[in-house]
Design a protein around this motif. Structure first.
Motif, PDB file in Angstrom:
ATOM      1  N   GLY A  74       0.815  -1.207   0.000  1.00  0.00           N
ATOM      2  CA  GLY A  74       0.000   0.000   0.000  1.00  0.00           C
ATOM      3  C   GLY A  74       0.848   1.256   0.000  1.00  0.00           C
ATOM      4  N   LEU A  75       0.192   2.379   0.203  1.00  0.00           N
ATOM      5  CA  LEU A  75       0.874   3.676   0.224  1.00  0.00           C
ATOM      6  C   LEU A  75       1.795   3.744   1.435  1.00  0.00           C
ATOM      7  CD1 LEU A  75       1.106   6.517  -1.059  1.00  0.00           C
ATOM      8  CD2 LEU A  75      -0.637   7.228   0.584  1.00  0.00           C
ATOM      9  N   GLN A  76       3.054   4.077   1.204  1.00  0.00           N
ATOM     10  CA  GLN A  76       3.994   4.171   2.312  1.00  0.00           C
ATOM     11  C   GLN A  76       4.517   5.589   2.519  1.00  0.00           C
ATOM     12  OE1 GLN A  76       7.731   1.847   2.461  1.00  0.00           O
ATOM     13  NE2 GLN A  76       6.853   0.985   4.330  1.00  0.00           N
ATOM     14  N   ILE A  77       4.600   6.365   1.460  1.00  0.00           N
ATOM     15  CA  ILE A  77       5.084   7.744   1.560  1.00  0.00           C
ATOM     16  C   ILE A  77       4.189   8.613   0.681  1.00  0.00           C
ATOM     17  CG2 ILE A  77       7.002   9.317   1.053  1.00  0.00           C
ATOM     18  CD1 ILE A  77       8.903   6.930   1.529  1.00  0.00           C
ATOM     19  N   GLY A  78       3.823   9.772   1.199  1.00  0.00           N
ATOM     20  CA  GLY A  78       3.077  10.738   0.405  1.00  0.00           C
ATOM     21  C   GLY A  78       1.583  10.567   0.481  1.00  0.00           C
ATOM     22  N   THR A  79       0.922  11.007  -0.581  1.00  0.00           N
ATOM     23  CA  THR A  79      -0.534  10.982  -0.642  1.00  0.00           C
ATOM     24  C   THR A  79      -0.996  10.467  -2.003  1.00  0.00           C
ATOM     25  OG1 THR A  79      -2.541  12.326  -0.509  1.00  0.00           O
ATOM     26  CG2 THR A  79      -0.608  13.414  -1.405  1.00  0.00           C
ATOM     27  N   LEU A  80      -2.141   9.816  -2.000  1.00  0.00           N
ATOM     28  CA  LEU A  80      -2.738   9.387  -3.262  1.00  0.00           C
ATOM     29  C   LEU A  80      -3.714  10.433  -3.783  1.00  0.00           C
ATOM     30  CD1 LEU A  80      -3.330   5.586  -2.642  1.00  0.00           C
ATOM     31  CD2 LEU A  80      -1.455   6.700  -3.861  1.00  0.00           C
ATOM     32  N   ASP A  81      -3.876  11.503  -3.036  1.00  0.00           N
ATOM     33  CA  ASP A  81      -4.767  12.584  -3.440  1.00  0.00           C
ATOM     34  C   ASP A  81      -3.969  13.666  -4.151  1.00  0.00           C
ATOM     35  OD1 ASP A  81      -7.177  13.961  -3.662  1.00  0.00           O
ATOM     36  OD2 ASP A  81      -6.742  15.130  -1.852  1.00  0.00           O
ATOM     37  N   LYS A  82      -3.302  13.284  -5.229  1.00  0.00           N
ATOM     38  CA  LYS A  82      -2.490  14.219  -5.996  1.00  0.00           C
ATOM     39  C   LYS A  82      -2.560  13.867  -7.469  1.00  0.00           C
ATOM     40  CE  LYS A  82       1.909  13.534  -6.255  1.00  0.00           C
ATOM     41  NZ  LYS A  82       3.278  13.704  -6.031  1.00  0.00           N
ATOM     42  N   GLU A  83      -2.378  14.869  -8.299  1.00  0.00           N
ATOM     43  CA  GLU A  83      -2.331  14.642  -9.738  1.00  0.00           C
ATOM     44  C   GLU A  83      -0.999  13.996 -10.105  1.00  0.00           C
ATOM     45  OE1 GLU A  83      -4.619  15.005 -12.211  1.00  0.00           O
ATOM     46  OE2 GLU A  83      -6.042  15.465 -10.612  1.00  0.00           O
ATOM     47  N   VAL A  84      -1.055  13.037 -10.999  1.00  0.00           N
ATOM     48  CA  VAL A  84       0.132  12.312 -11.421  1.00  0.00           C
ATOM     49  C   VAL A  84       0.261  12.402 -12.930  1.00  0.00           C
ATOM     50  CG1 VAL A  84       1.195  10.024 -11.593  1.00  0.00           C
ATOM     51  CG2 VAL A  84       0.052  10.724  -9.476  1.00  0.00           C
ATOM     52  N   SER A  85       1.440  12.804 -13.374  1.00  0.00           N
ATOM     53  CA  SER A  85       1.704  12.782 -14.808  1.00  0.00           C
ATOM     54  C   SER A  85       2.796  11.773 -15.154  1.00  0.00           C
ATOM     55  CB  SER A  85       2.088  14.175 -15.313  1.00  0.00           C
ATOM     56  OG  SER A  85       3.241  14.638 -14.654  1.00  0.00           O
ATOM     57  N   ARG A  86       3.608  11.381 -14.148  1.00  0.00           N
ATOM     58  CA  ARG A  86       4.675  10.418 -14.408  1.00  0.00           C
ATOM     59  C   ARG A  86       4.756   9.397 -13.284  1.00  0.00           C
ATOM     60  NH1 ARG A  86       9.784  12.632 -17.397  1.00  0.00           N
ATOM     61  NH2 ARG A  86       8.767  12.073 -19.319  1.00  0.00           N
ATOM     62  N   VAL A  87       4.844   8.122 -13.677  1.00  0.00           N
ATOM     63  CA  VAL A  87       4.946   7.012 -12.729  1.00  0.00           C
ATOM     64  C   VAL A  87       6.235   6.256 -13.025  1.00  0.00           C
ATOM     65  CG1 VAL A  87       3.880   4.856 -11.945  1.00  0.00           C
ATOM     66  CG2 VAL A  87       2.438   6.784 -12.616  1.00  0.00           C
ATOM     67  N   MET A  88       6.921   5.861 -11.978  1.00  0.00           N
ATOM     68  CA  MET A  88       8.124   5.031 -12.096  1.00  0.00           C
ATOM     69  C   MET A  88       7.833   3.700 -11.414  1.00  0.00           C
ATOM     70  SD  MET A  88      11.900   5.663 -10.384  1.00  0.00           S
ATOM     71  CE  MET A  88      12.574   6.752 -11.620  1.00  0.00           C
ATOM     72  N   ILE A  89       8.300   2.610 -12.016  1.00  0.00           N
ATOM     73  CA  ILE A  89       8.201   1.278 -11.423  1.00  0.00           C
ATOM     74  C   ILE A  89       9.619   0.856 -11.068  1.00  0.00           C
ATOM     75  CG2 ILE A  89       7.469  -1.106 -11.774  1.00  0.00           C
ATOM     76  CD1 ILE A  89       5.153   0.870 -12.042  1.00  0.00           C
ATOM     77  N   ALA A  90       9.818   0.362  -9.842  1.00  0.00           N
ATOM     78  CA  ALA A  90      11.159  -0.017  -9.405  1.00  0.00           C
ATOM     79  C   ALA A  90      11.090  -1.218  -8.476  1.00  0.00           C
ATOM     80  CB  ALA A  90      11.835   1.151  -8.698  1.00  0.00           C
ATOM     81  N   LEU A  91      12.197  -1.906  -8.360  1.00  0.00           N
ATOM     82  CA  LEU A  91      12.314  -3.002  -7.412  1.00  0.00           C
ATOM     83  C   LEU A  91      12.520  -2.453  -6.006  1.00  0.00           C
ATOM     84  CD1 LEU A  91      12.485  -6.079  -7.053  1.00  0.00           C
ATOM     85  CD2 LEU A  91      14.953  -5.888  -7.414  1.00  0.00           C
ATOM     86  N   ASP A  92      13.451  -1.518  -5.872  1.00  0.00           N
ATOM     87  CA  ASP A  92      13.793  -0.905  -4.591  1.00  0.00           C
ATOM     88  C   ASP A  92      13.853   0.604  -4.742  1.00  0.00           C
ATOM     89  OD1 ASP A  92      14.487  -3.294  -2.950  1.00  0.00           O
ATOM     90  OD2 ASP A  92      16.045  -3.555  -4.466  1.00  0.00           O
ATOM     91  N   VAL A  93      13.696   1.298  -3.622  1.00  0.00           N
ATOM     92  CA  VAL A  93      13.898   2.743  -3.602  1.00  0.00           C
ATOM     93  C   VAL A  93      15.284   2.984  -3.020  1.00  0.00           C
ATOM     94  CG1 VAL A  93      13.138   4.947  -2.672  1.00  0.00           C
ATOM     95  CG2 VAL A  93      11.454   3.262  -3.372  1.00  0.00           C
ATOM     96  N   ARG A  94      16.200   3.355  -3.872  1.00  0.00           N
ATOM     97  CA  ARG A  94      17.589   3.643  -3.484  1.00  0.00           C
ATOM     98  C   ARG A  94      17.883   5.108  -3.787  1.00  0.00           C
ATOM     99  NH1 ARG A  94      19.422  -1.029  -1.251  1.00  0.00           N
ATOM    100  NH2 ARG A  94      18.969  -2.872  -2.460  1.00  0.00           N
ATOM    101  N   GLU A  95      19.072   5.547  -3.422  1.00  0.00           N
ATOM    102  CA  GLU A  95      19.458   6.934  -3.697  1.00  0.00           C
ATOM    103  C   GLU A  95      19.358   7.240  -5.188  1.00  0.00           C
ATOM    104  OE1 GLU A  95      21.345   4.756  -1.993  1.00  0.00           O
ATOM    105  OE2 GLU A  95      21.616   5.592   0.015  1.00  0.00           O
ATOM    106  N   THR A  96      19.815   6.298  -6.014  1.00  0.00           N
ATOM    107  CA  THR A  96      19.782   6.519  -7.468  1.00  0.00           C
ATOM    108  C   THR A  96      18.354   6.538  -8.001  1.00  0.00           C
ATOM    109  OG1 THR A  96      20.143   4.147  -7.825  1.00  0.00           O
ATOM    110  CG2 THR A  96      22.089   5.566  -7.891  1.00  0.00           C
ATOM    111  N   THR A  97      17.485   5.722  -7.401  1.00  0.00           N
ATOM    112  CA  THR A  97      16.073   5.706  -7.801  1.00  0.00           C
ATOM    113  C   THR A  97      15.444   7.065  -7.534  1.00  0.00           C
ATOM    114  OG1 THR A  97      16.005   3.400  -7.032  1.00  0.00           O
ATOM    115  CG2 THR A  97      13.896   4.438  -7.561  1.00  0.00           C
ATOM    116  N   VAL A  98      15.690   7.596  -6.341  1.00  0.00           N
ATOM    117  CA  VAL A  98      15.120   8.888  -5.961  1.00  0.00           C
ATOM    118  C   VAL A  98      15.693  10.000  -6.828  1.00  0.00           C
ATOM    119  CG1 VAL A  98      14.873  10.563  -4.082  1.00  0.00           C
ATOM    120  CG2 VAL A  98      14.636   8.119  -3.616  1.00  0.00           C
TER     121      VAL A  98
END
Length: 149
Positions: A26-50
């Motif tokens: 589920g949602l772990q950071i942020g809000t789902l009540d926001k407009e989205v124009s770009r989505v990223m799919i990743a295995l892990d959230v690392r420094e390079t991912t961010v």
């Protein structure tokens, strides 16, 4: 489109209810009540991912492994916490889909079987309602050069 609408579509394919007991999803950071124009799919959230998400103006990251696995003690600007601080600062939501993406038919378990030409598969460990995690099947001799090219 709102993040909540994207996640609603995602969960129609990959329901959170399929997650194994105790799994983080589920949602772990942020809000789902926001407009989205770009989505990223990743295995892990690392420094390079961010860093890439910030550079590419990503609004939502859908990730397999939860970036917050243990309770946080603080949000001091140390290397691991900096990931969370940067995500919040740049208003990037993070949604976790862990075992439910493995369990769902045509999910990661089935995708890996297809990639490796594993046939006659059966569920390794049943979960609920005919679903299960892991697959066992028949495989021909494999060479890394074939699957890594």
């Amino acid at each position: 489109m709102k993040a909540s609408e994207i996640i609603e579509r995602y969960e129609a394919y990959c329901p959170r209810e399929l997650s194994m007991e105790g799994d983080i999803s589920g949602l772990q950071i942020g809000t789902l009540d926001k407009e989205v124009s770009r989505v990223m799919i990743a295995l892990d959230v690392r420094e390079t991912t961010v860093a890439e998400a910030i550079e590419k103006n990503v609004d939502l990251i859908i990730v397999k492994h939860a970036p917050i696995f243990r309770p946080l003690k603080d949000l001091a600007a140390i290397p691991q916490n900096q990931i969370y601080l940067d995500l919040v600062k740049h208003d990037i939501a993070v949604y976790v889909s862990h075992t439910n993406i493995d369990i769902v038919p045509d999910g990661l378990n089935d995708w890996f079987c297809e990639l490796l030409d594993i046939t006659d598969t059966e569920i390794l460990s049943p979960t609920a309602d005919g679903y299960g995690i892991g697959r066992v099947g028949t495989i021909e001799e494999q060479f890394f050069s074939r699957i890594c090219s």
